[in-house]
Scaffold this motif. Structure first.
Motif, PDB file in Angstrom:
ATOM      1  N   GLY A 107       0.800  -1.229   0.000  1.00  0.00           N
ATOM      2  CA  GLY A 107       0.000   0.000   0.000  1.00  0.00           C
ATOM      3  C   GLY A 107       0.828   1.272   0.000  1.00  0.00           C
ATOM      4  O   GLY A 107       0.277   2.357   0.137  1.00  0.00           O
ATOM      5  N   VAL A 108       2.165   1.139  -0.136  1.00  0.00           N
ATOM      6  CA  VAL A 108       2.999   2.349  -0.238  1.00  0.00           C
ATOM      7  C   VAL A 108       2.784   2.937  -1.627  1.00  0.00           C
ATOM      8  O   VAL A 108       2.781   2.211  -2.614  1.00  0.00           O
ATOM      9  CB  VAL A 108       4.498   1.994  -0.051  1.00  0.00           C
ATOM     10  CG1 VAL A 108       5.392   3.178  -0.364  1.00  0.00           C
ATOM     11  CG2 VAL A 108       4.734   1.498   1.363  1.00  0.00           C
ATOM     12  N   GLN A 109       2.560   4.238  -1.704  1.00  0.00           N
ATOM     13  CA  GLN A 109       2.358   4.833  -3.015  1.00  0.00           C
ATOM     14  C   GLN A 109       3.706   5.220  -3.633  1.00  0.00           C
ATOM     15  O   GLN A 109       4.515   5.899  -2.996  1.00  0.00           O
ATOM     16  CB  GLN A 109       1.450   6.047  -2.916  1.00  0.00           C
ATOM     17  CG  GLN A 109       1.080   6.513  -4.301  1.00  0.00           C
ATOM     18  CD  GLN A 109      -0.036   7.517  -4.306  1.00  0.00           C
ATOM     19  OE1 GLN A 109      -0.739   7.691  -3.312  1.00  0.00           O
ATOM     20  NE2 GLN A 109      -0.206   8.185  -5.417  1.00  0.00           N
ATOM     21  N   ILE A 110       3.949   4.730  -4.839  1.00  0.00           N
ATOM     22  CA  ILE A 110       5.227   5.013  -5.502  1.00  0.00           C
ATOM     23  C   ILE A 110       5.001   6.097  -6.561  1.00  0.00           C
ATOM     24  O   ILE A 110       4.145   5.944  -7.435  1.00  0.00           O
ATOM     25  CB  ILE A 110       5.774   3.749  -6.229  1.00  0.00           C
ATOM     26  CG1 ILE A 110       5.608   2.473  -5.396  1.00  0.00           C
ATOM     27  CG2 ILE A 110       7.198   3.961  -6.723  1.00  0.00           C
ATOM     28  CD1 ILE A 110       6.531   2.305  -4.250  1.00  0.00           C
ATOM     29  N   ILE A 111       5.750   7.156  -6.475  1.00  0.00           N
ATOM     30  CA  ILE A 111       5.705   8.177  -7.528  1.00  0.00           C
ATOM     31  C   ILE A 111       6.897   7.870  -8.422  1.00  0.00           C
ATOM     32  O   ILE A 111       8.045   8.165  -8.077  1.00  0.00           O
ATOM     33  CB  ILE A 111       5.837   9.606  -6.946  1.00  0.00           C
ATOM     34  CG1 ILE A 111       4.791   9.843  -5.855  1.00  0.00           C
ATOM     35  CG2 ILE A 111       5.733  10.654  -8.031  1.00  0.00           C
ATOM     36  CD1 ILE A 111       3.361   9.763  -6.308  1.00  0.00           C
ATOM     37  N   ALA A 112       6.598   7.255  -9.555  1.00  0.00           N
ATOM     38  CA  ALA A 112       7.662   6.706 -10.404  1.00  0.00           C
ATOM     39  C   ALA A 112       8.602   7.802 -10.906  1.00  0.00           C
ATOM     40  O   ALA A 112       8.156   8.925 -11.176  1.00  0.00           O
ATOM     41  CB  ALA A 112       7.038   5.984 -11.576  1.00  0.00           C
ATOM     42  N   PRO A 113       9.891   7.464 -11.027  1.00  0.00           N
ATOM     43  CA  PRO A 113      10.810   8.451 -11.597  1.00  0.00           C
ATOM     44  C   PRO A 113      10.519   8.628 -13.081  1.00  0.00           C
ATOM     45  O   PRO A 113       9.833   7.809 -13.675  1.00  0.00           O
ATOM     46  CB  PRO A 113      12.191   7.819 -11.383  1.00  0.00           C
ATOM     47  CG  PRO A 113      11.933   6.361 -11.288  1.00  0.00           C
ATOM     48  CD  PRO A 113      10.548   6.201 -10.720  1.00  0.00           C
ATOM     49  N   VAL A 114      11.072   9.690 -13.636  1.00  0.00           N
ATOM     50  CA  VAL A 114      10.797   9.961 -15.043  1.00  0.00           C
ATOM     51  C   VAL A 114      12.050   9.715 -15.873  1.00  0.00           C
ATOM     52  O   VAL A 114      13.143   9.513 -15.335  1.00  0.00           O
ATOM     53  CB  VAL A 114      10.282  11.410 -15.237  1.00  0.00           C
ATOM     54  CG1 VAL A 114       8.918  11.566 -14.620  1.00  0.00           C
ATOM     55  CG2 VAL A 114      11.253  12.423 -14.666  1.00  0.00           C
ATOM     56  N   SER A 115      11.850   9.752 -17.175  1.00  0.00           N
ATOM     57  CA  SER A 115      12.942   9.481 -18.095  1.00  0.00           C
ATOM     58  C   SER A 115      13.688  10.781 -18.413  1.00  0.00           C
ATOM     59  O   SER A 115      13.080  11.844 -18.420  1.00  0.00           O
ATOM     60  CB  SER A 115      12.311   8.889 -19.351  1.00  0.00           C
ATOM     61  OG  SER A 115      13.291   8.608 -20.272  1.00  0.00           O
ATOM     62  N   GLY A 116      14.976  10.667 -18.680  1.00  0.00           N
ATOM     63  CA  GLY A 116      15.730  11.870 -19.053  1.00  0.00           C
ATOM     64  C   GLY A 116      17.192  11.705 -18.686  1.00  0.00           C
ATOM     65  O   GLY A 116      17.632  10.611 -18.319  1.00  0.00           O
ATOM     66  N   ASP A 117      17.954  12.811 -18.778  1.00  0.00           N
ATOM     67  CA  ASP A 117      19.367  12.784 -18.387  1.00  0.00           C
ATOM     68  C   ASP A 117      19.449  12.619 -16.877  1.00  0.00           C
ATOM     69  O   ASP A 117      18.749  13.311 -16.155  1.00  0.00           O
ATOM     70  CB  ASP A 117      20.039  14.130 -18.711  1.00  0.00           C
ATOM     71  CG  ASP A 117      20.159  14.319 -20.200  1.00  0.00           C
ATOM     72  OD1 ASP A 117      20.032  13.320 -20.925  1.00  0.00           O
ATOM     73  OD2 ASP A 117      20.368  15.474 -20.620  1.00  0.00           O
ATOM     74  N   THR A 118      20.304  11.733 -16.430  1.00  0.00           N
ATOM     75  CA  THR A 118      20.490  11.633 -14.984  1.00  0.00           C
ATOM     76  C   THR A 118      21.850  12.237 -14.627  1.00  0.00           C
ATOM     77  O   THR A 118      22.669  12.477 -15.513  1.00  0.00           O
ATOM     78  CB  THR A 118      20.418  10.166 -14.512  1.00  0.00           C
ATOM     79  OG1 THR A 118      21.368   9.427 -15.255  1.00  0.00           O
ATOM     80  CG2 THR A 118      19.034   9.585 -14.722  1.00  0.00           C
ATOM     81  N   ALA A 119      22.057  12.446 -13.351  1.00  0.00           N
ATOM     82  CA  ALA A 119      23.277  13.136 -12.910  1.00  0.00           C
ATOM     83  C   ALA A 119      24.525  12.385 -13.348  1.00  0.00           C
ATOM     84  O   ALA A 119      25.565  12.976 -13.614  1.00  0.00           O
ATOM     85  CB  ALA A 119      23.255  13.275 -11.405  1.00  0.00           C
TER      86      ALA A 119
END
Ligand code: C5P
Length: 480
Positions: A215-227
């Protein structure tokens, strides 16, 4: 001093001392000692105390052991846990966004987060102390980690590293942040941020599946350049999106669907041509599963009728797995009655009448002849069923004239609402398979344009609308 003893002492002090409280309750000194020993107040006495405190400008929530000044009682609290990744600096922006939405934010930072930002910068923003240590005598004297965990409406871990997610999934309590996540009874939301390979690693994905099922809500990461210079999924979701999702969870009443049965269709259907080939539609099932998870989290009894997808069943949801549209239709009819039906499945319009029972061999010069027949329209069928759910919601995904087509669908299928999906040609913002969605809600003549948002956030927004609808139409079949 126990939490109860602590709050009871504050109550006594606010009401003018022991003698005043004894007089107010009409009891002797031993009664107060008994309440203290049992760590509980009798119900009738609780009501008297609450009224007296209210008159003095205080709101008392004995179950949560909370005492608020009335002026700030409407302010919702978020416990923001920042863990140690390069995205930690975005935690500062997130704190600001949360405060913009009316939250009071209390910060917690892990040891590694302090390599990226200082507690002082977070504290300067939130105007509150930032907690960092599990065994801090000062902190324990001031607050106590159990109180810190409970004294909130939401625990938000953002950014959440792969390591912290692993700790959460295994229930470790080896630092203040992980201990708070175990001790809290508030909803927990996690916004991961990491290198794309770490994100994709089966260990991370398994850990997230486990959290999702709890039941933990996950806010998914997004696509793009990472550090780290790699391109892929792993960037922390935008702080604005995370703050919106947090607001949705906190402001919409968690139990607003209690006692309701919600029927949801999701995923594609597979219409066999032969045992190895099929006709289907593009659909990951993510939106339907996000809806199922959110409805269950809001207390509904949820039946999720799903075509073939590779998603885990959300917590507290009854999953009925089907392959074809005809099976999905049957499963939906068998699941009635329901209070609310949400048809998010991408049902194939046709099935193959002359499906072969054996794999068809390729033959030169002979093209297979496929005879198609129309599949049942599940949304239309539920909307027109004798035991029609009082609220029927469909989806429309269109590449052009979206609103016009969605309005036609509303009328033709006789459902109540349509969520119109803006399908873009740009694959990076496509609805299909993505964790995000851009949609408008059509309610009769009303059109509400929603922002580009995560599928979880869309689910929460829809629940807010459903909650309002329920309040206006009191017609639960589940409670009858
Ligand atoms: O007709 P169309 O597929 O465009 O309509 C989309 C809506 O109708 C979605 O809510 C989908 O789940 C539902 N639908 C259905 N059964 C079908 C076709 C669509 O429930 N056979």
């Amino acid at each position: 001093m126990s939490d109860f003893a602590d709050i009871f002492a504050q109550v006594i002090q606010k009401l003018g001392g022991r003698d005043a409280v004894q007089a107010l309750l009409g009891v002797g000194p031993s009664a107060l000692s008994n309440y203290l020993r049992r760590a509980e107040l009798p119900r009738d006495k609780m009501a008297i105390i609450s009224t007296a405190l209210h008159a003095k400008g205080w709101s008392f929530e004995p179950k949560k052991l909370q005492l608020y000044p009335l002026t700030t009682q409407t302010k919702r609290r978020v416990l923001l846990i920042i863990t140690g990744g390069i995205a930690a600096y975005k935690g500062l922006d997130l704190a600001r966004r949360l405060m913009d939405r009316g939250f009071s934010v209390r910060g917690v930072m892990t040891e590694s987060a302090q390599n990226f930002i200082t507690p002082l910068s977070l504290s300067a923003l939130t105007g509150d102390k930032v907690y960092t240590e599990l065994f801090s005598l000062t902190d324990e004297a001031e607050m106590g980690h159990i109180r810190l965990a409970r004294d909130t409406d939401l625990v938000l871990v953002a950014p959440a590293t792969a390591n912290f997610i692993a700790k959460l999934s295994h229930g470790l309590a080896d630092c203040l942040a992980s201990t708070l996540c175990l001790a809290t009874d508030a909803p927990v939301m996690v916004a991961p941020a990491m290198n794309p390979n770490m994100w994709q690693h089966p260990a991370t994905q398994d850990n997230l599946t486990c959290l999702d099922q709890r039941g933990v809500q996950i806010i998914a990461p997004v696509s793009g350049d990472t550090a780290c210079g790699e391109i892929g999924i792993g960037r922390l979701a935008e702080p604005v999106d995370i703050a919106d999702a947090a607001a949705q969870v906190v402001h919409s009443k968690r139990n607003c669907l209690a006692g309701r049965h919600v029927l949801i269709t999701s995923g594609p259907t597979h219409e066999p041509i032969d045992p190895v080939r099929y006709i289907s539609n593009r659909s990951s099932g993510k939106q339907g599963y996000a809806l199922a998870a959110a409805c269950a989290a809001h207390g509904a009894r949820v039946t999720l009728v799903s075509g073939p997808v590779s998603l885990p069943c959300p917590a507290n949801v009854t999953l009925v797995k089907v392959n074809t549209a005809r099976a999905m239709h049957q499963a939906c009819l068998s699941s009635l009655p329901a209070d609310i039906a949400i048809c998010a499945a991408a049902v194939a319009d046709w099935y193959v009448l002359n499906a072969a029972t054996q794999k068809q061999k390729k033959q030169n010069h002979v093209q297979p002849q496929i005879e198609l027949a129309k599949n049942p329209d599940i949304l239309a069928s539920l909307s027109q069923a004798t035991s029609r759910p009082p609220l029927v919601i469909g989806f429309a995904a269109e590449t052009e004239h979206l609103i016009r087509h969605a309005k036609d669908k509303l009328a033709k299928k006789k459902c109540d609402w349509i969520i119109a999906n803006h399908i873009s040609d740009d694959p990076s913002s496509s609805v299909f398979g993505s964790d995000h969605n851009k949609a408008s809600l059509l309610k009769g003549v009303d059109i509400i344009d929603w922002p580009y948002q995560s599928k979880q956030a869309l689910a929460e927004r829809l629940i807010v609308e459903i909650d309002q609808w329920i309040k206006a139409h009191d017609c639960s079949i589940e409670t009858k």
